[in-house]
Design an enzyme around this catalytic site. Structure first.
Site, mmCIF file in Angstrom:
data_model
loop_
_atom_site.group_PDB
_atom_site.id
_atom_site.type_symbol
_atom_site.label_atom_id
_atom_site.label_comp_id
_atom_site.label_asym_id
_atom_site.label_seq_id
_atom_site.Cartn_x
_atom_site.Cartn_y
_atom_site.Cartn_z
ATOM 1 N N ASP A 213 0.849 -1.196 0.000
ATOM 2 C CA ASP A 213 0.000 0.000 0.000
ATOM 3 C C ASP A 213 0.887 1.250 0.000
ATOM 4 O OD1 ASP A 213 -2.369 -1.649 0.536
ATOM 5 O OD2 ASP A 213 -1.593 -1.811 2.585
ATOM 6 N N ARG B 90 -1.482 -2.443 -4.055
ATOM 7 C CA ARG B 90 -2.755 -2.581 -3.375
ATOM 8 C C ARG B 90 -3.373 -1.192 -3.187
ATOM 9 N NH1 ARG B 90 -6.920 -6.290 -2.726
ATOM 10 N NH2 ARG B 90 -7.741 -6.189 -0.624
ATOM 11 N N ARG C 155 -13.457 1.151 -5.396
ATOM 12 C CA ARG C 155 -12.930 1.521 -4.086
ATOM 13 C C ARG C 155 -12.315 2.917 -4.056
ATOM 14 N NH1 ARG C 155 -9.908 -3.355 -0.852
ATOM 15 N NH2 ARG C 155 -11.708 -4.690 -0.686
ATOM 16 N N LYS D 60 -13.890 3.147 -0.687
ATOM 17 C CA LYS D 60 -14.730 2.180 0.003
ATOM 18 C C LYS D 60 -14.797 2.623 1.465
ATOM 19 C CE LYS D 60 -15.068 -2.691 1.322
ATOM 20 N NZ LYS D 60 -14.782 -4.075 0.900
#
Ligand SMILES: *[C@@H]1O[C@H](CO)[C@@H](O)[C@H](O)[C@H]1NC(C)=O
Length: 376
Positions: free
Chosen positions: A170, A192, A252, A255
């Site tokens: 991430d 990610r 997302r 999200k």
């Protein structure tokens, strides 16, 4: 010029040294490293040390810190849940994810850079700021450590974290923290999530003026649009999302889940091949003064949480009671519908630090030129 002026003023002014301006919204009052003398890391080891030690620090980046190959690579068996075409992301079998969640997906060999998988630890009382447009962290993200508070990340780019692989890493991770301000950051080519707030409380967070760039050669939707944008999980998190440019995602973005209270104001969503919002059970979203351009599905159905989309001036008057201003309508171009007016959760804004709201047309003319690294 403005950064320089602020650095010169830093010694005497109340504002934090090295940081330009101050946070608005829920994280108002964050000071990061405060008035600590700025440090200028030269190597990736120095950067890691400054971010993770127990001193209050103002850390200024004047160049690219490239973590690629710094921790070696791993070749292992992963999977291909979205197919093996060259534009599709593959998945690392992290914590047996392929085995547990994608048992029918074909297996495939994956080779990824180890440095990307886990972000650099950031402890309390840190300001991490880029100088001009030169502050870049490549190949590894940032992870605010559990229990940390009072962190500012401003005017840097975070890029190229195993973009081919889900679970490759991430860009920015928060979990169990408080008072975090992420401002004028650019994220691009990430494996990610570009931004993820974990399941524990992240408390007061302001995410402002960032450029989330979802253009990628590898995507879970196999179409050049990154799926894993912004994930706001947590327990009673308070998130201000203002002035961000959210570009070229397929899902997302964001999200929202688990009792997160989100104030999404004056952001510019442009060009999605899927959906922007996912609103899960318990979460509460107020969206006002945003621009949606070429976003076919602004919110995925069903909306399981609560949503107030500031539909018209009469309905929007209720915001005055709880936010101190009448909410601004959103603007739409070649986009899907976005109209819901749950009012029950608006009282949660009362007494909090609330970001101001411009009209969507101000956002339309200003966000793209202002958002991201190098645009302070
Ligand atoms: C952060 O700074 C505050 C204010 O100076 C201080 O009280 C606190 O102990 C610091 N936190 C850590 C973990 O050093």
């Amino acid at each position: 010029m403005r950064l320089l002026a602020c650095l010169l003023l830093g010694a005497t002014a109340a504002s934090a040294a090295g940081v330009t301006g101050s946070a608005e919204g829920f994280a108002k009052g964050v000071t990061g490293g405060g008035s600590a003398s700025p440090v200028y890391p030269d190597t990736i080891d120095e950067l890691v040390s400054y971010l993770g030690d127990s001193s209050a620090r103002v850390i200024v980046l004047t160049k690219t810190f490239d973590f690629t190959n710094s921790e070696g690579t791993t070749t292992a068996t992963g999977c291909a849940p979205w197919g093996t075409a060259s534009a599709c992301q593959l998945a690392i079998n992290k914590d047996d994810w392929c085995t547990n969640y994608e048992p029918d997906a074909p297996t495939t060999s994956v080779t990824y850079d180890n440095a990307g998988v886990l972000g650099i630890t950031i402890t309390s009382n840190k300001s991490l700021v880029g100088s001009g447009s030169s502050g870049v962290i490549k190949g590894k993200g940032l992870r605010i450590v559990s229990g940390a508070s009072n962190v500012i990340i401003q005017n840097i780019a975070i890029t190229d974290i195993n973009p081919k692989y889900v679970w490759g890493g991430d860009a920015i991770t928060l979990n169990n923290c408080d008072l975090v301000w992420i401002d004028h950051v650019t994220t691009a080519r990430i494996g990610r999530q570009h931004l993820v707030l974990g399941t524990s409380a992240s408390n007061r967070v302001s995410v402002t003026n960032n450029y989330f760039n979802g253009v990628s050669s590898y995507s879970a939707t196999c179409d050049g649009y990154h799926y894993w944008g912004i994930y706001l999980d947590g327990s009673n998190d308070l998130v201000t999302l203002k002035g961000n440019y959210i570009y070229h995602f397929s899902g997302r973005s964001p999200k929202v889940a688990s009792n997160t209270l989100l104030h999404a104001v004056n952001n510019y969503w442009y060009d999605s091949s899927g959906h922007a919002f996912e609103i899960g059970s318990g979460s509460m979203v107020l969206a006002e003064g945003n621009v949606f351009q070429n976003i076919p599905t602004i919110v995925e159905s069903p909306v399981s949480g609560q949503l107030f989309t500031s539909p018209d001036t009469t309905t929007n008057a209720i915001c005055s009671t709880y936010l101190g201003h009448t909410c601004q309508v959103n603007g739409f171009g070649s986009s899907g519908t976005f109209s819901q007016a749950d009012e029950g959760f608006l009282s949660n804004f009362e007494g909090k630090n609330i970001a101001s709201a411009d009209t969507y047309s101000v956002a339309q003319s200003s966000v793209i030129g202002n958002a991201g690294q190098g645009n302070l």
